[in-house]
Design a protein around this motif. Structure first.
Motif, PDB file in Angstrom:
ATOM      1  N   ALA A  63       0.850  -1.185   0.000  1.00 59.66           N
ATOM      2  CA  ALA A  63       0.000   0.000   0.000  1.00 59.66           C
ATOM      3  C   ALA A  63       0.889   1.240   0.000  1.00 59.66           C
ATOM      4  O   ALA A  63       1.895   1.280   0.716  1.00 59.66           O
ATOM      5  N   HIS A  64       0.538   2.232  -0.803  1.00 56.53           N
ATOM      6  CA  HIS A  64       1.302   3.472  -0.906  1.00 56.53           C
ATOM      7  C   HIS A  64       0.363   4.654  -0.733  1.00 56.53           C
ATOM      8  O   HIS A  64      -0.784   4.598  -1.152  1.00 56.53           O
TER       9      HIS A  64
ATOM     10  N   GLU B   1       0.752  14.274  -1.708  1.00 55.94           N
ATOM     11  CA  GLU B   1       0.063  15.506  -2.106  1.00 55.94           C
ATOM     12  C   GLU B   1      -1.450  15.403  -1.949  1.00 55.94           C
ATOM     13  O   GLU B   1      -2.093  16.352  -1.510  1.00 55.94           O
ATOM     14  N   THR B   2      -2.025  14.271  -2.328  1.00 55.52           N
ATOM     15  CA  THR B   2      -3.491  14.135  -2.304  1.00 55.52           C
ATOM     16  C   THR B   2      -3.993  13.275  -1.152  1.00 55.52           C
ATOM     17  O   THR B   2      -5.199  13.155  -0.961  1.00 55.52           O
ATOM     18  N   SER B   3      -3.099  12.649  -0.420  1.00 48.22           N
ATOM     19  CA  SER B   3      -3.444  11.744   0.689  1.00 48.22           C
ATOM     20  C   SER B   3      -4.338  10.593   0.239  1.00 48.22           C
ATOM     21  O   SER B   3      -5.167  10.098   0.993  1.00 48.22           O
ATOM     22  N   SER B   4      -4.184  10.166  -1.004  1.00 48.87           N
ATOM     23  CA  SER B   4      -4.958   9.033  -1.501  1.00 48.87           C
ATOM     24  C   SER B   4      -4.056   7.795  -1.557  1.00 48.87           C
ATOM     25  O   SER B   4      -2.840   7.899  -1.622  1.00 48.87           O
ATOM     26  N   TYR B   5      -4.689   6.642  -1.531  1.00 53.06           N
ATOM     27  CA  TYR B   5      -3.957   5.380  -1.487  1.00 53.06           C
ATOM     28  C   TYR B   5      -3.915   4.710  -2.856  1.00 53.06           C
ATOM     29  O   TYR B   5      -4.872   4.782  -3.624  1.00 53.06           O
ATOM     30  N   PHE B   6      -2.788   4.051  -3.108  1.00 55.23           N
ATOM     31  CA  PHE B   6      -2.593   3.215  -4.280  1.00 55.23           C
ATOM     32  C   PHE B   6      -2.092   1.875  -3.788  1.00 55.23           C
ATOM     33  O   PHE B   6      -1.400   1.802  -2.775  1.00 55.23           O
ATOM     34  N   TYR B   7      -2.428   0.815  -4.505  1.00 53.89           N
ATOM     35  CA  TYR B   7      -2.034  -0.523  -4.083  1.00 53.89           C
ATOM     36  C   TYR B   7      -1.325  -1.259  -5.200  1.00 53.89           C
ATOM     37  O   TYR B   7      -1.727  -1.167  -6.361  1.00 53.89           O
TER      38      TYR B   7
ATOM     39  N   PHE C 255       0.805  -8.609 -11.811  1.00 55.71           N
ATOM     40  CA  PHE C 255       1.010  -7.522 -10.872  1.00 55.71           C
ATOM     41  C   PHE C 255       0.462  -6.238 -11.488  1.00 55.71           C
ATOM     42  O   PHE C 255       0.751  -5.931 -12.643  1.00 55.71           O
ATOM     43  N   LEU C 256      -0.303  -5.488 -10.705  1.00 55.27           N
ATOM     44  CA  LEU C 256      -0.921  -4.253 -11.169  1.00 55.27           C
ATOM     45  C   LEU C 256      -0.850  -3.204 -10.072  1.00 55.27           C
ATOM     46  O   LEU C 256      -0.630  -3.523  -8.906  1.00 55.27           O
ATOM     47  N   VAL C 257      -1.087  -1.958 -10.453  1.00 56.11           N
ATOM     48  CA  VAL C 257      -1.235  -0.868  -9.490  1.00 56.11           C
ATOM     49  C   VAL C 257      -2.632  -0.310  -9.685  1.00 56.11           C
ATOM     50  O   VAL C 257      -3.058  -0.040 -10.807  1.00 56.11           O
ATOM     51  N   VAL C 258      -3.355  -0.137  -8.586  1.00 54.26           N
ATOM     52  CA  VAL C 258      -4.736   0.328  -8.667  1.00 54.26           C
ATOM     53  C   VAL C 258      -4.992   1.360  -7.569  1.00 54.26           C
ATOM     54  O   VAL C 258      -4.418   1.288  -6.485  1.00 54.26           O
TER      55      VAL C 258
END
Length: 73
Positions: free
Chosen positions: A32-33, A37-43, A53-56
């Protein structure tokens, strides 16, 4: 059920996600990242059907398939 705005997924959690073709698939969260700047999460995830493997983005993930039905990226 996780509150999408507050609780992020953690490594080893399973979640459903939307593919680029707006299909719902099951995946395992590897990392999890947070975007500072936006305080949103990416996985970083691993698709459980194709083992890719993907990033979403957090907005494209859910605990159930039903939550993503009819949604688009």
């Amino acid at each position: 059920m996780k509150d999408k705005k507050i609780q992020p997924y953690k490594p080893l959690d399973l979640c459903y996600y939307l593919t680029a073709n707006n299909k719902v698939r099951l995946a395992e969260v590897k990392k999890a990242h947070v975007d500072e700047e936006t305080s949103s999460y990416f996985y970083e995830i691993v698709d459980q059907k194709e083992y890719r493997f993907l990033v979403v983005h957090h907005d494209h993930c859910a605990d159930t398939e039903k939550e993503l039905k009819g949604k688009k990226r």
